[in-house]
Scaffold this active site. Sequence first.
Site, PDB file in Angstrom:
ATOM      1  N   GLY A   1       4.319   8.260  11.909  1.00 49.41           N
ATOM      2  CA  GLY A   1       4.494   6.846  11.604  1.00 49.41           C
ATOM      3  C   GLY A   1       3.219   6.038  11.653  1.00 49.41           C
ATOM      4  O   GLY A   1       3.254   4.817  11.544  1.00 49.41           O
ATOM      5  N   HIS A   2       2.078   6.696  11.825  1.00 45.31           N
ATOM      6  CA  HIS A   2       0.823   5.949  12.012  1.00 45.31           C
ATOM      7  C   HIS A   2      -0.277   6.523  11.141  1.00 45.31           C
ATOM      8  O   HIS A   2      -1.153   7.220  11.633  1.00 45.31           O
ATOM      9  CB  HIS A   2       0.415   6.025  13.485  1.00 45.31           C
ATOM     10  CG  HIS A   2      -0.506   4.941  13.918  1.00 45.31           C
ATOM     11  ND1 HIS A   2      -1.863   5.043  13.805  1.00 45.31           N
ATOM     12  CD2 HIS A   2      -0.275   3.740  14.465  1.00 45.31           C
ATOM     13  CE1 HIS A   2      -2.424   3.946  14.285  1.00 45.31           C
ATOM     14  NE2 HIS A   2      -1.481   3.144  14.701  1.00 45.31           N
ATOM     15  N   PHE A   3      -0.397   6.341   9.986  1.00 45.05           N
ATOM     16  CA  PHE A   3       0.409   5.571   9.030  1.00 45.05           C
ATOM     17  C   PHE A   3       0.795   6.527   7.912  1.00 45.05           C
ATOM     18  O   PHE A   3      -0.055   7.303   7.498  1.00 45.05           O
ATOM     19  CB  PHE A   3      -0.398   4.402   8.459  1.00 45.05           C
ATOM     20  CG  PHE A   3      -0.707   3.342   9.472  1.00 45.05           C
ATOM     21  CD1 PHE A   3       0.234   2.363   9.760  1.00 45.05           C
ATOM     22  CD2 PHE A   3      -1.906   3.326  10.149  1.00 45.05           C
ATOM     23  CE1 PHE A   3      -0.040   1.366  10.673  1.00 45.05           C
ATOM     24  CE2 PHE A   3      -2.181   2.331  11.077  1.00 45.05           C
ATOM     25  CZ  PHE A   3      -1.251   1.352  11.347  1.00 45.05           C
TER      26      PHE A   3
ATOM     27  N   MET B   1      -3.930   8.057  10.882  1.00 45.73           N
ATOM     28  CA  MET B   1      -5.086   7.866  11.758  1.00 45.73           C
ATOM     29  C   MET B   1      -4.606   7.907  13.199  1.00 45.73           C
ATOM     30  O   MET B   1      -3.439   7.647  13.479  1.00 45.73           O
ATOM     31  CB  MET B   1      -5.835   6.576  11.441  1.00 45.73           C
ATOM     32  CG  MET B   1      -5.100   5.304  11.722  1.00 45.73           C
ATOM     33  SD  MET B   1      -6.060   3.832  11.319  1.00 45.73           S
ATOM     34  CE  MET B   1      -6.039   3.890   9.545  1.00 45.73           C
TER      35      MET B   1
END
Length: 108
Positions: free
Chosen positions: A19-21, A26
């Site tokens: 979920g990042h991203f 990252m």
Amino acid sequence: MQTEATTVCFAAGHPAFTGHFPGRPMVPGVLLLDAALHAATQARLSVGDRRSEALRCQITSAKFLSPVLPGEILTIACSATPAGQTRFDISAGARQVATGTFAFESVP
């Protein structure tokens, strides 16, 4: 405490990247701080700070300077400051990616 350094790498399969991203993963700042805290704790132990009491840690400053991508090898260097705090510097090769300080104190 003299400057102590360690390395860390967050593999592309790490669950934080989901979920990042999406589409441009990252390393989240919280993972960088966690790695820096572990490095600072190990640096304290390596110089003989083996206090039996529990320690509380406060992040007194943190600055994220450059994104970290999956698979980058990071070097985390920790050193004591004149104020008695622990400074950390995280770099990927010659590029500095984060810096900050921790303050450790005994818990009553």
